[in-house]
Write a protein that holds these residues in place. Structure first.
Motif, PDB file in Angstrom:
ATOM      1  N   VAL A 238     -17.609 122.857  83.567  1.00 42.94           N
ATOM      2  CA  VAL A 238     -18.081 121.828  83.765  1.00 42.94           C
ATOM      3  C   VAL A 238     -17.589 121.112  85.094  1.00 42.94           C
ATOM      4  O   VAL A 238     -16.269 121.184  85.236  1.00 42.94           O
ATOM      5  N   ARG A 239     -18.184 120.856  86.080  1.00 42.20           N
ATOM      6  CA  ARG A 239     -18.295 120.521  87.259  1.00 42.20           C
ATOM      7  C   ARG A 239     -17.463 119.187  87.268  1.00 42.20           C
ATOM      8  O   ARG A 239     -17.677 118.471  86.357  1.00 42.20           O
ATOM      9  N   TYR A 240     -16.427 118.934  88.484  1.00 45.14           N
ATOM     10  CA  TYR A 240     -16.113 117.606  88.650  1.00 45.14           C
ATOM     11  C   TYR A 240     -17.133 116.688  88.977  1.00 45.14           C
ATOM     12  O   TYR A 240     -18.138 116.840  89.769  1.00 45.14           O
ATOM     13  N   GLY A 241     -17.385 115.707  87.986  1.00 44.00           N
ATOM     14  CA  GLY A 241     -18.618 114.589  88.353  1.00 44.00           C
ATOM     15  C   GLY A 241     -18.449 113.379  87.516  1.00 44.00           C
ATOM     16  O   GLY A 241     -18.710 112.868  86.845  1.00 44.00           O
ATOM     17  N   VAL A 242     -17.347 112.533  88.172  1.00 43.41           N
ATOM     18  CA  VAL A 242     -16.923 111.453  87.622  1.00 43.41           C
ATOM     19  C   VAL A 242     -17.837 110.229  87.722  1.00 43.41           C
ATOM     20  O   VAL A 242     -17.914 109.742  86.602  1.00 43.41           O
TER      21      VAL A 242
ATOM     22  N   VAL B  40      -9.490 122.770  79.464  1.00 43.74           N
ATOM     23  CA  VAL B  40      -8.591 122.778  80.443  1.00 43.74           C
ATOM     24  C   VAL B  40      -9.020 122.059  81.627  1.00 43.74           C
ATOM     25  O   VAL B  40      -9.906 122.533  82.139  1.00 43.74           O
ATOM     26  N   ARG B  41      -8.178 121.051  82.271  1.00 46.15           N
ATOM     27  CA  ARG B  41      -8.543 120.750  83.825  1.00 46.15           C
ATOM     28  C   ARG B  41      -7.807 121.707  84.426  1.00 46.15           C
ATOM     29  O   ARG B  41      -6.623 122.211  84.164  1.00 46.15           O
ATOM     30  N   LEU B  42      -7.820 121.763  85.861  1.00 51.09           N
ATOM     31  CA  LEU B  42      -7.055 122.668  86.648  1.00 51.09           C
ATOM     32  C   LEU B  42      -5.706 122.295  87.017  1.00 51.09           C
ATOM     33  O   LEU B  42      -4.873 123.057  87.550  1.00 51.09           O
TER      34      LEU B  42
ATOM     35  N   GLY C  50      -4.661 114.806  76.217  1.00 49.41           N
ATOM     36  CA  GLY C  50      -5.740 113.869  76.268  1.00 49.41           C
ATOM     37  C   GLY C  50      -6.626 113.951  77.315  1.00 49.41           C
ATOM     38  O   GLY C  50      -6.057 114.595  78.516  1.00 49.41           O
ATOM     39  N   GLY C  51      -7.717 113.438  77.475  1.00 49.85           N
ATOM     40  CA  GLY C  51      -8.707 113.540  78.610  1.00 49.85           C
ATOM     41  C   GLY C  51      -9.220 114.648  79.195  1.00 49.85           C
ATOM     42  O   GLY C  51      -9.166 114.751  80.409  1.00 49.85           O
ATOM     43  N   VAL C  52      -9.097 115.816  78.680  1.00 46.34           N
ATOM     44  CA  VAL C  52      -9.468 117.116  79.071  1.00 46.34           C
ATOM     45  C   VAL C  52     -11.046 117.371  78.932  1.00 46.34           C
ATOM     46  O   VAL C  52     -11.396 118.550  79.162  1.00 46.34           O
ATOM     47  N   GLY C  53     -11.609 116.720  78.268  1.00 49.93           N
ATOM     48  CA  GLY C  53     -13.144 116.876  78.209  1.00 49.93           C
ATOM     49  C   GLY C  53     -13.678 117.308  76.759  1.00 49.93           C
ATOM     50  O   GLY C  53     -14.746 117.816  76.442  1.00 49.93           O
ATOM     51  N   LYS C  54     -12.603 116.969  75.769  1.00 50.55           N
ATOM     52  CA  LYS C  54     -13.109 117.509  74.351  1.00 50.55           C
ATOM     53  C   LYS C  54     -14.405 116.631  74.077  1.00 50.55           C
ATOM     54  O   LYS C  54     -15.419 117.306  73.618  1.00 50.55           O
ATOM     55  N   THR C  55     -14.352 115.282  74.129  1.00 49.70           N
ATOM     56  CA  THR C  55     -15.429 114.404  73.722  1.00 49.70           C
ATOM     57  C   THR C  55     -16.792 114.871  74.509  1.00 49.70           C
ATOM     58  O   THR C  55     -17.969 115.140  74.078  1.00 49.70           O
ATOM     59  N   SER C  56     -16.703 115.016  75.901  1.00 49.77           N
ATOM     60  CA  SER C  56     -17.770 115.254  76.714  1.00 49.77           C
ATOM     61  C   SER C  56     -18.367 116.607  76.264  1.00 49.77           C
ATOM     62  O   SER C  56     -19.569 116.774  76.257  1.00 49.77           O
ATOM     63  N   ILE C  57     -17.614 117.550  76.072  1.00 55.06           N
ATOM     64  CA  ILE C  57     -17.966 118.828  75.791  1.00 55.06           C
ATOM     65  C   ILE C  57     -18.926 118.923  74.379  1.00 55.06           C
ATOM     66  O   ILE C  57     -19.748 119.462  74.163  1.00 55.06           O
TER      67      ILE C  57
HETATM   68  N1  LIG Z   1     -17.484 116.191  84.674  1.00 50.08           N
HETATM   69  C1  LIG Z   1     -16.544 115.262  84.780  1.00 50.08           C
HETATM   70  N2  LIG Z   1     -15.696 115.183  85.984  1.00 50.08           N
HETATM   71  C2  LIG Z   1     -14.618 114.254  86.104  1.00 50.08           C
HETATM   72  N3  LIG Z   1     -14.528 113.360  85.147  1.00 50.08           N
HETATM   73  C3  LIG Z   1     -15.013 113.517  83.798  1.00 50.08           C
HETATM   74  C4  LIG Z   1     -16.074 114.404  83.620  1.00 50.08           C
HETATM   75  N4  LIG Z   1     -16.829 114.183  82.495  1.00 50.08           N
HETATM   76  C5  LIG Z   1     -16.060 113.191  81.876  1.00 50.08           C
HETATM   77  N5  LIG Z   1     -15.341 112.591  82.812  1.00 50.08           N
HETATM   78  C6  LIG Z   1     -14.133 111.750  82.563  1.00 50.08           C
HETATM   79  O1  LIG Z   1     -12.842 112.432  81.991  1.00 50.08           O
HETATM   80  C7  LIG Z   1     -12.181 111.643  80.848  1.00 50.08           C
HETATM   81  C8  LIG Z   1     -12.146 112.371  79.702  1.00 50.08           C
HETATM   82  O2  LIG Z   1     -13.288 112.784  79.265  1.00 50.08           O
HETATM   83  P1  LIG Z   1     -13.396 112.971  77.715  1.00 50.08           P
HETATM   84  O3  LIG Z   1     -13.527 111.701  77.043  1.00 50.08           O
HETATM   85  O4  LIG Z   1     -14.438 113.860  77.441  1.00 50.08           O
HETATM   86  O5  LIG Z   1     -11.927 113.708  77.530  1.00 50.08           O
HETATM   87  P2  LIG Z   1     -11.026 113.924  76.014  1.00 50.08           P
HETATM   88  O6  LIG Z   1     -10.380 115.225  76.059  1.00 50.08           O
HETATM   89  O7  LIG Z   1     -12.223 113.656  74.700  1.00 50.08           O
HETATM   90  O8  LIG Z   1     -10.241 112.483  75.956  1.00 50.08           O
HETATM   91  P3  LIG Z   1      -9.433 112.031  74.782  1.00 50.08           P
HETATM   92  O9  LIG Z   1      -8.098 112.910  74.629  1.00 50.08           O
HETATM   93  O10 LIG Z   1      -9.021 110.560  75.132  1.00 50.08           O
HETATM   94  O11 LIG Z   1     -10.105 112.100  73.577  1.00 50.08           O
HETATM   95  C9  LIG Z   1     -13.164 110.421  80.694  1.00 50.08           C
HETATM   96  O12 LIG Z   1     -12.694 109.509  81.474  1.00 50.08           O
HETATM   97  C10 LIG Z   1     -14.669 110.796  81.479  1.00 50.08           C
HETATM   98  O13 LIG Z   1     -15.421 109.661  81.779  1.00 50.08           O
END
Ligand SMILES: Nc1ncnc2c1ncn2[C@@H]1O[C@H](COP(=O)(O)OP(=O)(O)OP(=O)(O)O)[C@@H](O)[C@H]1O
Ligand SMILES: [Mg+2]
Length: 302
Positions: A218-222, A151-153, A14-21
């Motif tokens: 995708v750069r780190y940009g919390v 993938v995160r680092l 979880g939390g590896v950026g699937k939704t953001s991407i």
């Molecule tokens: N560029 C970024 N740098 C650092 N953190 C980020 C960045 N973009 C998004 N995040 C944060 O990373 C977290 C995970 O992002 P995201 O929801 O896209 O992942 P996900 O793989 O869809 O998660 P899940 O498995 O819960 O569905 C969120 O809290 C989001 O705010």
């Protein structure tokens, strides 16, 4: 038969950026005049946060998948962008129904394909999935053409791609149109060159020679990503709004050179421009990959 030009994310973590991407690639492709359908199959329904449409309980999407009814399609969430929303009812109740009824689970890929096709004709279909290896995640792999692995680092995120090749091979046996495009590095600190190079090397070893690690990251940009999600806007939209606000601030300063008035305009704590650039590059690279992949299939089947 797989849905042409369709993209999903495979990553157990979880939390590896699937939704953001998913949302940023879908939104940018729509802004570039492609007709795009975004399908949110996650009970968390996070696509709603990124795009700012009202949250849904996922009831109609769940019913479409279990009973073959028409899904609710949110039309024109942005110009050229339609969405099938996710929500809580795609969680335990949905998965329990599948566990209790083998026939429902077996029908899932067919129902998913029918649901997506019923929404209309699109140039690009992007599917966001929850983390894990559920029957729903497997069904997605049966109907799409292209898989990305964000993938995160960190080591645990990289190691989570360990069994991706094996799972991909199983999915490929059922869906010959499926291609594992490769890994996308997510939340990469801009100065972490060594870490990034090491991660690229490790991922290429884990994924095998057929997959790539996308050049765009995708750069780190919390702060920027949080601000965008809180506003229900994509990175490039926040960048456009802040550019507009900058212009307005200049105009206000010019009109008020003697400083007799304090003029309030929108201010953002973060700079979304760099993040928006990253998503622009990634979208171009992903679309280029999918165009090539499609052309290869056309050649092979000619
Ligand atoms: N560029 C970024 N740098 C650092 N953190 C980020 C960045 N973009 C998004 N995040 C944060 O990373 C977290 C995970 O992002 P995201 O929801 O896209 O992942 P996900 O793989 O869809 O998660 P899940 O498995 O819960 O569905 C969120 O809290 C989001 O705010
Ligand atoms: Mg998500």
């Amino acid at each position: 038969m797989a849905i042409a030009h369709s993209l999903c994310f495979a990553q157990a973590k979880g939390g590896v950026g699937k939704t953001s991407i998913a949302t940023n690639v879908a939104g940018l492709s729509a802004a570039a005049d492609l007709r795009v359908l975004l399908v949110d199959l996650d009970p968390q329904g996070d696509c709603a946060r990124d795009l700012g449409y009202p949250r849904d309980d996922g009831a109609e999407t769940s019913a479409a998948l279990l009973a073959g009814t028409e899904p609710a399609v949110l039309r024109n969430v942005r110009s050229n962008l339609d969405v099938i929303p996710g929500g809580a009812l795609l969680g335990d109740p949905f998965l329990d129904a599948l566990l209790d009824n083998r026939a429902l689970a077996d029908a899932l890929p067919t129902r998913l394909e029918a649901m997506i096709r019923s929404a209309g004709d699109y140039d690009l279909v992007v599917i966001d999935t929850p983390p894990g290896h559920t029957s729903l995640n497997r069904a997605v792999l049966a109907v799409v053409t292209t898989v990305l692995a964000p993938v995160r680092l960190d080591a645990s995120s990289i190691e989570a791609t360990n069994d991706l090749g094996e799972r991909f091979a199983k999915a490929r046996a059922l869906n010959p149109y499926l291609t594992l495009a490769g890994a996308v590095l997510f939340a990469v600190p801009v100065t972490a060159h060594r870490l990034e190079a090491d991660a690229r090397r490790q991922l290429l070893e884990l994924l095998g020679s057929d997959a790539l690690v996308f050049r765009s990251v995708v750069r780190y940009g919390v702060a920027a990503s949080k601000e965008a999600r809180d506003l229900g806007k994509l990175a490039f939209e926040v960048d456009e709004i802040s550019e507009g606000a900058r212009v307005a601030r200049f105009a206000a300063l010019r009109a008020n050179r003697d400083g007799s008035q304090i003029v309030e305009t929108t201010r953002f704590i973060s700079n979304a421009g760099a993040l928006a650039d990253d998503y622009h590059n990634l979208t171009a690279e992903v679309l280029g990959f999918m165009r090539e992949q499609h052309a290869e299939f056309e050649r092979a089947s000619a």
